[in-house]
Design a protein around this motif. Structure first.
Motif, PDB file in Angstrom:
ATOM      1  N   ALA A 198       0.759  -1.160   0.355  1.00 34.28           N
ATOM      2  CA  ALA A 198       0.326   0.031  -0.400  1.00 34.28           C
ATOM      3  C   ALA A 198       0.862   1.360   0.131  1.00 34.28           C
ATOM      4  CB  ALA A 198      -0.879  -0.466   1.593  1.00 34.28           C
ATOM      5  N   MET A 199       2.409   0.957   0.342  1.00 33.88           N
ATOM      6  CA  MET A 199       2.705   2.376   1.164  1.00 33.88           C
ATOM      7  C   MET A 199       3.238   2.851  -0.183  1.00 33.88           C
ATOM      8  SD  MET A 199       1.641   3.517   3.957  1.00 33.88           S
ATOM      9  CE  MET A 199       2.824   4.796   3.337  1.00 33.88           C
ATOM     10  N   GLN A 200       3.628   1.287  -1.222  1.00 33.94           N
ATOM     11  CA  GLN A 200       4.010   1.793  -2.532  1.00 33.94           C
ATOM     12  C   GLN A 200       2.910   2.797  -3.403  1.00 33.94           C
ATOM     13  OE1 GLN A 200       5.536  -1.978  -4.733  1.00 33.94           O
ATOM     14  NE2 GLN A 200       6.107  -2.672  -3.103  1.00 33.94           N
ATOM     15  N   ALA A 201       1.934   2.890  -3.083  1.00 34.10           N
ATOM     16  CA  ALA A 201       0.692   3.909  -4.128  1.00 34.10           C
ATOM     17  C   ALA A 201       0.713   4.855  -3.244  1.00 34.10           C
ATOM     18  CB  ALA A 201      -0.275   2.676  -3.961  1.00 34.10           C
ATOM     19  N   VAL A 202       0.689   5.081  -2.252  1.00 38.50           N
ATOM     20  CA  VAL A 202       0.998   6.376  -1.271  1.00 38.50           C
ATOM     21  C   VAL A 202       2.632   7.086  -1.459  1.00 38.50           C
ATOM     22  CG1 VAL A 202       0.939   7.093   0.641  1.00 38.50           C
ATOM     23  CG2 VAL A 202      -0.127   5.168   0.849  1.00 38.50           C
ATOM     24  N   ALA A 203       3.280   6.879  -1.548  1.00 33.34           N
ATOM     25  CA  ALA A 203       4.547   7.499  -2.445  1.00 33.34           C
ATOM     26  C   ALA A 203       4.213   8.284  -3.980  1.00 33.34           C
ATOM     27  CB  ALA A 203       5.942   6.220  -2.402  1.00 33.34           C
ATOM     28  N   ALA A 204       3.234   7.794  -4.450  1.00 31.87           N
ATOM     29  CA  ALA A 204       3.464   8.310  -5.668  1.00 31.87           C
ATOM     30  C   ALA A 204       2.653   9.701  -5.147  1.00 31.87           C
ATOM     31  CB  ALA A 204       2.080   7.364  -6.177  1.00 31.87           C
ATOM     32  N   TYR A 205       1.688   9.707  -4.263  1.00 31.62           N
ATOM     33  CA  TYR A 205       1.736  11.313  -4.474  1.00 31.62           C
ATOM     34  C   TYR A 205       1.881  11.605  -3.274  1.00 31.62           C
ATOM     35  CZ  TYR A 205      -2.483   8.688  -6.334  1.00 31.62           C
ATOM     36  OH  TYR A 205      -3.299   7.848  -7.298  1.00 31.62           O
ATOM     37  N   THR A 206       3.209  11.433  -2.381  1.00 31.92           N
ATOM     38  CA  THR A 206       3.345  12.011  -1.865  1.00 31.92           C
ATOM     39  C   THR A 206       5.026  12.151  -1.991  1.00 31.92           C
ATOM     40  OG1 THR A 206       4.197  10.371  -0.370  1.00 31.92           O
ATOM     41  CG2 THR A 206       2.252  11.091   0.421  1.00 31.92           C
ATOM     42  N   SER A 207       5.346  13.251  -1.070  1.00 30.50           N
ATOM     43  CA  SER A 207       7.013  13.694  -1.245  1.00 30.50           C
ATOM     44  C   SER A 207       7.576  12.217  -0.945  1.00 30.50           C
ATOM     45  CB  SER A 207       7.126  14.678  -0.228  1.00 30.50           C
ATOM     46  OG  SER A 207       7.684  14.542   1.666  1.00 30.50           O
ATOM     47  N   ARG A 208       7.367  11.748  -0.753  1.00 28.89           N
ATOM     48  CA  ARG A 208       8.513  10.701  -0.443  1.00 28.89           C
ATOM     49  C   ARG A 208       8.980   9.731   0.608  1.00 28.89           C
ATOM     50  NH1 ARG A 208       9.104   7.109  -6.519  1.00 28.89           N
ATOM     51  NH2 ARG A 208       6.733   8.280  -7.385  1.00 28.89           N
ATOM     52  N   ARG A 209       8.785  10.748   1.714  1.00 27.87           N
ATOM     53  CA  ARG A 209       9.909  11.195   3.103  1.00 27.87           C
ATOM     54  C   ARG A 209       9.451   9.958   3.622  1.00 27.87           C
ATOM     55  NH1 ARG A 209       9.730  17.606   4.387  1.00 27.87           N
ATOM     56  NH2 ARG A 209       7.616  17.175   2.701  1.00 27.87           N
TER      57      ARG A 209
END
Length: 222
Positions: A198-209
């Motif tokens: 799930a966090m791989q998907a979330v990273a696409a919308y965030t600054s990936r920090r």
């Protein structure tokens, strides 16, 4: 003829050495394990250490007891989920929120899963009010998450054009699904592996920090 107030009636029905908070904690576990409809009055009174007349005198009804139990649950368990909103980035907020959901749903000391899900999985139409109580409870948490993500958007911590409500709903829905699987005896590490995806998907919308803490080192009670 004298009439007693509700408080006087409740006081008269209250057993000696009655600890309302402790009784509610015990009721929480019964509702958590059996759901609202599956929790019999005998199981509730037995766990709470009171008789049926005392239950009605103190809490008024089974439904009111459930309302009070859910409120107590929010104060003592779900408050820890809301604490994850203090994480510094949107990515860290969502990851921490989901990790806590996994650890809380699989930790000992209480039934697996989450009361807000298990409490009303199989309610009949006659108990639609119970479903509404739990729906409102979950909506409040999702709303708090959306509010935190909206702040992240203002801080340029989310990609431009991110649908804040959809992202919050994604995290809330996944959290609830994790609780359902935990209640069905899913392994904690397997659930954390789902969070990894799930966090791989979330990273696409965030600054990936990424969060500095990573997975929760100790299980949380929720």
């Amino acid at each position: 003829m004298e009439f007693m107030s509700v408080d006087e009636r409740r006081g008269r029905g209250r057993p000696r050495s009655f600890d309302e908070g402790d009784a509610l904690d015990r009721a929480i576990h019964v509702f958590w394990a059996h759901g609202y409809e599956g929790a019999s009055l005998s199981e509730l009174t037995g766990a709470m250490g009171i008789n049926k007349p005392s239950l009605y005198a103190v809490f008024g009804s089974k439904e009111e007891l459930f309302r009070r139990a859910v409120a107590r649950y929010g104060e003592t368990y779900a408050a820890r989920a809301l604490a994850t909103l203090e994480q510094p980035t949107a990515y860290a907020v969502i990851e921490s929120y989901l990790r806590v959901a996994v650890d809380a749903s699989t930790s000992g000391g209480h039934p697996p899963g989450c009361l807000s899900i298990q409490g009303g999985l199989s309610n009949s139409p006659a108990n639609s009010d119970i479903s509404e109580i739990l729906t409102d409870y979950r909506a409040a948490i999702e709303g708090a998450l959306a509010k935190r993500l909206a702040r992240a958007a203002e801080e340029d911590d989310l990609a431009p054009g991110t649908d804040i409500a959809a992202l919050a709903r994604f995290a809330a829905t996944l959290s609830q699904g994790l609780a359902v699987h935990a209640a069905a005896s899913a392994d904690r590490e397997d659930l954390h592996a789902s969070v990894d995806i799930a966090m791989q998907a979330v990273a696409a919308y965030t600054s990936r920090r990424r969060s500095t803490s990573g997975r929760c080192a100790e299980p949380h009670s929720w």
